[in-house]
Structure formats: C-alpha cells, structure tokens
Write a protein that holds these residues in place. Structure first.
Motif, mmCIF file in Angstrom:
data_model
loop_
_atom_site.group_PDB
_atom_site.id
_atom_site.type_symbol
_atom_site.label_atom_id
_atom_site.label_comp_id
_atom_site.label_asym_id
_atom_site.label_seq_id
_atom_site.Cartn_x
_atom_site.Cartn_y
_atom_site.Cartn_z
ATOM 1 N N GLU A 12 0.812 -1.221 0.000
ATOM 2 C CA GLU A 12 0.000 0.000 0.000
ATOM 3 C C GLU A 12 0.845 1.270 0.000
ATOM 4 O O GLU A 12 0.383 2.333 0.395
ATOM 5 C CB GLU A 12 -0.978 0.017 1.187
ATOM 6 N N ALA A 13 2.081 1.183 -0.437
ATOM 7 C CA ALA A 13 2.959 2.351 -0.482
ATOM 8 C C ALA A 13 2.533 3.341 -1.560
ATOM 9 O O ALA A 13 2.947 4.497 -1.522
ATOM 10 C CB ALA A 13 4.401 1.928 -0.709
ATOM 11 N N VAL A 14 1.716 2.917 -2.519
ATOM 12 C CA VAL A 14 1.256 3.818 -3.570
ATOM 13 C C VAL A 14 -0.170 4.301 -3.310
ATOM 14 O O VAL A 14 -0.744 5.012 -4.123
ATOM 15 C CB VAL A 14 1.346 3.161 -4.973
ATOM 16 N N SER A 15 -0.720 3.940 -2.185
ATOM 17 C CA SER A 15 -2.082 4.340 -1.838
ATOM 18 C C SER A 15 -2.114 5.806 -1.431
ATOM 19 O O SER A 15 -1.397 6.224 -0.520
ATOM 20 C CB SER A 15 -2.591 3.470 -0.682
ATOM 21 N N TRP A 16 -2.950 6.587 -2.095
ATOM 22 C CA TRP A 16 -3.042 8.007 -1.740
ATOM 23 C C TRP A 16 -3.505 8.162 -0.305
ATOM 24 O O TRP A 16 -3.111 9.094 0.394
ATOM 25 C CB TRP A 16 -3.959 8.766 -2.692
#
Length: 137
Positions: free
Chosen positions: A21-25
């Motif tokens: 989830e490192a790219v989750s806004w």
C-alpha cells in the motif's frame, strides 16, 4: 532483450509497492497528517537498507554489473537548497498523492488520472532542462 531483467525487476518492485500500500493516496495522506506510522516505516526501512548496502559495498569494494566499483559521489555542502527542494518535492507529493516512481505504477493499476500527472512531470523535466544553465546550482 538486453533490458528485460530490469523490466522484470521493475514489475516485481511495482507489485511489492502495490501490495504494501505504499502507492495508496490514503496511506500518503495519513503520513502527511501524522496519523499513521505505515509509510514512515516503509521509508525508514528503505533508508536503513540503502545505508546498509552502501556501507557493505564501500567496505567490500563491490563492483557493479559493468565492473566499476560502486561509489556514492560526494555532495556539495548546502542546507537551504535541500530545504527548498525537499519542500517543493513534498508539496508536489502531497498535492498529487504520489511521488514520481509510483506514478507509473498507479497508471498501471488503472488510475488513469495519473496520465495528467505524468505529462505534467515530463513537461516540468523538459522546462528544467531548458532552464538548468540559468539556475543557481
């Protein structure tokens, strides 16, 4: 064919970023509001891993794929430029909800609005290239 291994590593890294989830806004939003340790943990782990491998490469005199010694060049002294650059980078990150690398991953996951961000980033890079000689470095 020569760059296939890099493409595969990039795809694998993209999958890891999506799964963590490192790219989750939303995770990025939580980070900037100091509501969660999740992203700080990921970033801190990346920094610690980078420092560890850099120290190992310096002490063991490791070489890269073309046989040159892995080396981190010395940086010029400065404080203001890092604060200003980091602030601009952080504001852009907070505004779009992604740093430059995950923009492409988000596009690949179906977030098609990232096309606008990628075009703007490429345009900004092009403009910087035109103005680079006139800017203080």
């Amino acid at each position: 064919m020569k760059y296939l291994k890099f493409l595969l590593v990039g795809i694998f890294f993209g999958i890891i970023l999506v799964k963590s989830e490192a790219v989750s806004w939303f995770r990025i939003y939580e980070m900037f509001r100091f509501q969660s340790f999740h992203m700080y943990g990921i970033i801190g782990t990346a920094i610690a891993t980078g420092l560890l491998f850099l120290q190992i490469s310096k002490r063991k005199h490791l070489k890269n794929i073309i046989g040159e010694q892995i080396d981190a060049p010395e940086k010029e002294e400065g404080f203001i430029r890092f604060i200003v650059g980091g602030t601009i980078f952080g504001l852009g990150w907070a505004l779009i909800g992604a740093c430059p690398g995950p923009m492409y991953i988000l596009l690949g996951t179906g977030v098609y609005s990232m096309t606008i961000v990628i075009i703007a980033a490429l345009l900004g890079t092009f403009i910087y290239g035109l103005l680079k000689g006139k800017l203080p470095h």
